[in-house]
Design a protein around this motif. Structure first.
Motif, PDB file in Angstrom:
ATOM      1  N   UNK A  84       0.857  -1.189   0.000  1.00  0.00           N
ATOM      2  CA  UNK A  84       0.000   0.000   0.000  1.00  0.00           C
ATOM      3  C   UNK A  84       0.890   1.235   0.000  1.00  0.00           C
ATOM      4  N   UNK A  85       0.263   2.386  -0.264  1.00  0.00           N
ATOM      5  CA  UNK A  85       0.995   3.651  -0.267  1.00  0.00           C
ATOM      6  C   UNK A  85       0.313   4.650   0.665  1.00  0.00           C
TER       7      UNK A  85
ATOM      8  N   UNK B  10       5.993  -2.551   4.424  1.00  0.00           N
ATOM      9  CA  UNK B  10       4.790  -2.884   3.653  1.00  0.00           C
ATOM     10  C   UNK B  10       4.141  -1.649   3.041  1.00  0.00           C
ATOM     11  N   UNK B  11       4.521  -0.459   3.548  1.00  0.00           N
ATOM     12  CA  UNK B  11       3.889   0.786   3.107  1.00  0.00           C
ATOM     13  C   UNK B  11       4.947   1.714   2.524  1.00  0.00           C
ATOM     14  N   UNK B  12       4.718   2.167   1.321  1.00  0.00           N
ATOM     15  CA  UNK B  12       5.593   3.156   0.682  1.00  0.00           C
ATOM     16  C   UNK B  12       4.992   4.547   0.895  1.00  0.00           C
ATOM     17  N   UNK B  13       5.815   5.469   1.364  1.00  0.00           N
ATOM     18  CA  UNK B  13       5.353   6.835   1.636  1.00  0.00           C
ATOM     19  C   UNK B  13       5.536   7.703   0.398  1.00  0.00           C
TER      20      UNK B  13
ATOM     21  N   UNK C  79      -2.083   2.256  -8.169  1.00  0.00           N
ATOM     22  CA  UNK C  79      -2.196   0.821  -8.421  1.00  0.00           C
ATOM     23  C   UNK C  79      -2.149  -0.004  -7.134  1.00  0.00           C
ATOM     24  N   UNK C  80      -1.914   0.645  -6.012  1.00  0.00           N
ATOM     25  CA  UNK C  80      -1.948  -0.006  -4.691  1.00  0.00           C
ATOM     26  C   UNK C  80      -2.965   0.733  -3.827  1.00  0.00           C
ATOM     27  N   UNK C  81      -3.472   0.085  -2.785  1.00  0.00           N
ATOM     28  CA  UNK C  81      -4.377   0.792  -1.861  1.00  0.00           C
ATOM     29  C   UNK C  81      -3.701   2.026  -1.281  1.00  0.00           C
ATOM     30  N   UNK C  82      -4.497   3.070  -1.053  1.00  0.00           N
ATOM     31  CA  UNK C  82      -3.969   4.331  -0.539  1.00  0.00           C
ATOM     32  C   UNK C  82      -4.440   4.583   0.890  1.00  0.00           C
TER      33      UNK C  82
END
Length: 253
Positions: free
Chosen positions: A25-26, A50-53, A89-92
């Protein structure tokens, strides 16, 4: 090493300091008034892998200092929505501090109207949109704006010591305050995403009662978290903020 990139169209709005190509997710982070994307550099570094900022860079600061400022919260949200492009393209997840909380709210509204429901909205250090009141910091002379920022910042002043750099920053700071303080909430459908709101227990800019009112803006779950610290508790108690975001994302659903 910091990575500076945008979306596939070359947008200058998005900063990805710690790329995580395998992220699930982002987290889109909206800075407070007068701040740049680098406000979230340390938070990005500490965030779970797991999360990109994606830290947003508003016009009028750092490498965008010569660009025209965006003068309304709604226009900021519209431009950021367009800039997100291929990042969706990933959950926000959305996080906004101070003025950034209003931008995050209007961005969430726009996303939901277009069919993308964020996983969660994290407004921080800001009264709910329905409680927004007119302010006058943006009408002060430069010294008055500096004095206000010093008063609310405590030991976490966002102002540089360099006088010339400060003069370069002040127009953007003033226009950010103008956007924040002239924001007019337009009633509409409540968000479908959950809202988890943060407030510093010693924040002189907002009271918990006005932050609690964020519950009115979602059909989903709501939670209020009171964090030790002042207005910039997101810097002084960063780990608590990061852990809250990570725990929410990793919780079973």
């Amino acid at each position: 090493m910091q990575e500076h990139d945008g979306d596939a169209t070359g947008s200058s709005w998005i900063r990805r300091f710690h790329p995580r190509p395998d992220c699930l997710a982002r987290l889109v982070c909206l800075p407070p008034a007068g701040q740049s994307a680098s406000f979230y550099f340390s938070l990005s570094d500490e965030m779970t892998v797991s999360i990109e900022v994606l830290a947003v860079q508003y016009p009028g600061r750092q490498d965008r200092w010569s660009e025209p400022h965006v003068l309304t919260i709604q226009d900021l949200a519209r431009k950021i929505h367009a800039a997100l492009g291929t990042w969706m393209d990933r959950p926000l997840l959305l996080f906004g501090h101070g003025m950034g909380a209003l931008v995050a709210f209007e961005l969430a509204r726009r996303l939901e109207r277009e069919g993308t429901v964020p996983m969660v909205l994290f407004p921080s250090a800001r009264a709910a949109p329905s409680c927004a009141a007119a302010g006058f910091v943006h009408l002060r002379h430069d010294e008055g704006i500096v004095a206000h920022l010093q008063a609310v910042s405590g030991t976490q002043s966002p102002l540089p010591d360099d006088a010339q750099l400060l003069q370069l920053m002040l127009p953007a700071i003033r226009d950010d305050y103008r956007a924040d303080e002239t924001y007019v909430y337009e009633p509409g459908s409540a968000l479908r995403c959950p809202i988890i709101a943060f407030v510093g227990e010693d924040d002189p800019t907002v009271v918990a009662e006005d932050v609690v009112a964020w519950w009115e803006h979602t059909e989903g779950p709501f939670e209020l978290l009171v964090v030790p610290g002042g207005h910039f508790f997101v810097l002084t108690n960063q780990s608590e903020v990061v852990n809250t975001i990570s725990d929410f994302f990793l919780a079973p659903r």
